[in-house]
Design a protein around this motif. Structure first.
Motif, short mmCIF file in Angstrom:
data_model
loop_
_atom_site.label_atom_id
_atom_site.label_comp_id
_atom_site.label_asym_id
_atom_site.label_seq_id
_atom_site.Cartn_x
_atom_site.Cartn_y
_atom_site.Cartn_z
N ASP A 1 -1.52 62.82 69.31
CA ASP A 1 -2.03 63.70 68.25
C ASP A 1 -1.55 63.16 66.90
O ASP A 1 -0.43 62.65 66.80
CB ASP A 1 -1.44 65.10 68.51
CG ASP A 1 -1.93 66.15 67.55
OD1 ASP A 1 -2.93 65.91 66.86
OD2 ASP A 1 -1.29 67.22 67.49
N ASN B 1 4.21 73.99 74.98
CA ASN B 1 3.25 75.03 74.66
C ASN B 1 2.70 75.56 75.98
O ASN B 1 2.77 74.87 77.01
CB ASN B 1 2.11 74.48 73.79
CG ASN B 1 2.63 74.10 72.40
OD1 ASN B 1 3.44 74.82 71.83
ND2 ASN B 1 2.18 72.98 71.88
N GLY C 1 -3.57 71.51 74.37
CA GLY C 1 -3.45 71.17 72.95
C GLY C 1 -4.80 71.08 72.27
O GLY C 1 -5.82 70.81 72.90
N ASP C 2 -4.78 71.29 70.98
CA ASP C 2 -5.97 71.15 70.16
C ASP C 2 -5.57 70.25 68.98
O ASP C 2 -4.69 70.65 68.21
CB ASP C 2 -6.41 72.54 69.67
CG ASP C 2 -7.73 72.50 68.93
OD1 ASP C 2 -8.14 71.42 68.49
OD2 ASP C 2 -8.35 73.57 68.79
N PRO C 3 -6.04 69.03 68.85
CA PRO C 3 -7.30 68.51 69.40
C PRO C 3 -7.20 67.66 70.68
O PRO C 3 -8.23 67.13 71.11
CB PRO C 3 -7.79 67.61 68.25
CG PRO C 3 -6.53 67.05 67.67
CD PRO C 3 -5.51 68.15 67.79
N GLU C 4 -6.04 67.54 71.31
CA GLU C 4 -5.95 66.60 72.44
C GLU C 4 -6.95 66.90 73.56
O GLU C 4 -7.48 65.98 74.20
CB GLU C 4 -4.53 66.62 73.02
CG GLU C 4 -3.45 66.12 72.07
CD GLU C 4 -2.75 67.29 71.37
OE1 GLU C 4 -3.44 68.24 70.95
OE2 GLU C 4 -1.52 67.25 71.26
N GLY D 1 -2.52 71.34 62.19
CA GLY D 1 -2.69 71.60 63.62
C GLY D 1 -3.01 70.35 64.39
O GLY D 1 -2.89 70.30 65.61
N TYR E 1 2.01 72.45 78.21
CA TYR E 1 1.84 71.32 77.29
C TYR E 1 3.24 70.80 77.02
O TYR E 1 4.09 71.54 76.51
CB TYR E 1 1.19 71.87 76.04
CG TYR E 1 1.12 71.04 74.77
CD1 TYR E 1 2.20 70.32 74.27
CD2 TYR E 1 -0.05 71.04 74.02
CE1 TYR E 1 2.12 69.61 73.09
CE2 TYR E 1 -0.14 70.33 72.83
CZ TYR E 1 0.95 69.62 72.38
OH TYR E 1 0.87 68.94 71.21
N ARG F 1 -0.35 76.28 76.87
CA ARG F 1 -1.81 76.14 76.81
C ARG F 1 -2.14 74.68 76.61
O ARG F 1 -1.22 73.85 76.44
CB ARG F 1 -2.32 76.93 75.60
CG ARG F 1 -1.49 76.48 74.38
CD ARG F 1 -1.99 76.78 73.06
NE ARG F 1 -1.02 76.44 72.05
CZ ARG F 1 -0.95 75.26 71.42
NH1 ARG F 1 -1.83 74.31 71.69
NH2 ARG F 1 -0.02 75.02 70.52
N LYS G 1 -0.51 64.53 63.49
CA LYS G 1 -0.24 65.86 62.94
C LYS G 1 -0.30 65.93 61.41
O LYS G 1 -0.53 66.99 60.85
CB LYS G 1 1.14 66.35 63.41
CG LYS G 1 1.17 66.63 64.92
CD LYS G 1 2.21 67.69 65.26
CE LYS G 1 2.13 68.14 66.71
NZ LYS G 1 2.68 67.19 67.67
N1 GLY Z 1 -2.05 69.48 68.81
C1 GLY Z 1 -0.94 70.32 68.74
C2 GLY Z 1 -1.10 71.63 69.37
O1 GLY Z 1 -2.10 71.93 69.99
O2 GLY Z 1 -0.20 72.43 69.27
#
Ligand code: GLY
Length: 418
Positions: free
Chosen positions: A212, A285, A289-292, A226, A269, A287, A214
């Motif tokens: 990612d 995390n 990841g966003d954007p992964e 994000g 995550y 959940r 950041k």
């Molecule tokens: N890409 C970092 C996140 O989803 O927290």
């Protein structure tokens, strides 16, 4: 199978896109969704996904077989607890397991009990103690609000005064309860890797690693965001890193959960940093990841719906996941002013033209449909994804499609996967 997917970002668009490829899907209902997700089924716009009663009623009314939770806030709000109470199978941890992300202090405690390598940390609830501790340390300083702060609760800085001010801002209520405790950590240096693991609480299946970006600007300059882009696969990772993550990080954490009677079903995550002293855990995390997700799921050569349903039922098989031998690169298009004060409500053009490019996909994030077309509705607006036999061609495909997008003041990094 009738599925309810909660969320409205690029991650959820990618999850919905992958679920829609499953033969077993009969309905994909999304709340609050986005115009991209509307291609796959009904969308309940304006819906409060953090309201456990409302989500459960929506699931019951629509005879949902499986609920899939994209973002962290509904997990922390107890939405999964309510769905499970209503006997709806759900992929996503209940509130106790979701504390892995919702409290950084709790995550540190779990890591210590699980013997997981991570940065040394201290937690504080009083300004004076926090600022004195910071003054006793050499920089750089890492100060984190304990709770969920929409990705905005972490400051990494060389500047002692800025670090002390950040601790004060958090503890004096800027993030509400999320900042009533702060975690001060040692600074770790090295490349970062995101590894996601799908688990039913016993079996843990790793997904392909991604990286990612950041910071907002090229060369990793500017404020934290994000995530401004990502790619997968990653070359040059230490041998056995994924197996080590599963065996030495995820399973020990699941053992701690079992000791505490926590049933964890969903994604973990694992945010890793590859230091000179070996891999360490930066964060967990609860959940994807966003954007992964937007680069990992296009590479997945397995039925996502079957996997999520199996995890939710506690019946995940142990067979390693299959991956397409292709590279994927995602460039995030963000609004002017992101991340501090994104300007929204501007027309977004060129989505169809970008998606029509060979080897390109568009996952929508901060968008909204109006009578006159799609407009921006958030900080991160679109994910422009390129695929190809290698990273260079995937990158070329992504940036060729980016050229089609028109959004006044848009920001994007030009060095993703470079
Ligand atoms: N890409 C970092 C996140 O989803 O927290």
């Amino acid at each position: 199978m009738r599925v309810l997917l909660l969320g409205n970002g690029g991650r959820e668009h990618a999850i919905g896109w992958k679920l829609a490829q499953s033969r077993d899907l009969s309905l994909l209902l999304t709340a609050p969704g986005n115009p991209g997700l509307a291609e796959f089924g009904p969308v309940v716009t304006g819906f409060d996904i953090n309201n456990p009663k409302a989500v459960t009623a929506l699931a019951i009314d629509n005879k949902i077989d499986l609920a899939v939770i994209g973002p962290e806030a509904p997990l922390a709000a107890g939405v999964v607890d309510a769905l499970i109470e209503a006997k709806i199978k759900t992929c996503g941890p209940a509130r106790d397991g979701a504390r892995l992300e919702a409290s950084k202090a709790y995550a540190k405690d779990v890591m210590a009990r699980a013997g997981v390598p991570t940065a040394e940390a201290r937690t504080f609830t009083e300004v004076t103690a926090a600022t004195e501790f910071l003054a006793s340390k050499p920089g750089p300083y890492v100060v984190k609000a304990d709770g969920l702060a929409a990705g905005k609760g972490v400051l990494v800085t060389e500047d002692l005064i800025a670090a002390q001010s950040w601790a004060r801002i958090c503890l004096e209520g800027h993030f509400g309860d999320a900042g009533s405790t702060v975690v001060v950590e040692d600074y770790l240096l090295g490349p970062e890797v995101s590894i996601f693991v799908l688990t039913d609480g016993k079996t843990a299946l790793p997904l392909a690693p991604a990286r990612d970006y950041k910071r907002l600007h090229d060369g990793n300059e500017g404020p934290n965001t994000g995530g401004m882009g990502t790619f997968s696969p990653l070359e040059g990772l230490p041998d056995g890193l994924v197996d080590w993550t599963v065996d030495s990080v995820v399973h020990p954490v699941l053992d701690v959960f079992r000791q505490d009677d926590i049933t964890y079903r969903g994604f973990i995550y694992v945010g890793l940093i590859l230091t000179e002293d070996g891999p360490k855990i930066l964060e967990f995390n609860s959940r994807l990841g966003d954007p992964e997700t937007q680069v990992v799921l296009p590479r997945l050569n397995d039925d996502l719906l079957g996997l999520l349903a199996a995890a939710a039922a506690g019946e995940l098989h142990g067979k390693p996941l299959a991956w397409l031998d292709q590279a994927v690169v995602d460039v995030v298009i963000a609004s002017e002013g992101y991340p501090d004060k994104p300007v929204i409500g501007r027309p977004v053009g060129g989505i169809e033209a970008a998606a029509a490019h060979p080897n390109a996909l568009v996952f929508q994030a901060g968008t909204r449909r109006t009578a006159t077309g799609i407009v921006s509705s958030g900080g991160r607006v679109l994910n422009i994804v390129g695929t190809g036999p290698d990273i260079t061609s995937a990158r070329t495909a992504a940036y060729a499609a980016v050229d089609e997008i028109h959004l006044e003041g848009m920001q994007f990094r030009k060095d993703i996967a470079l």
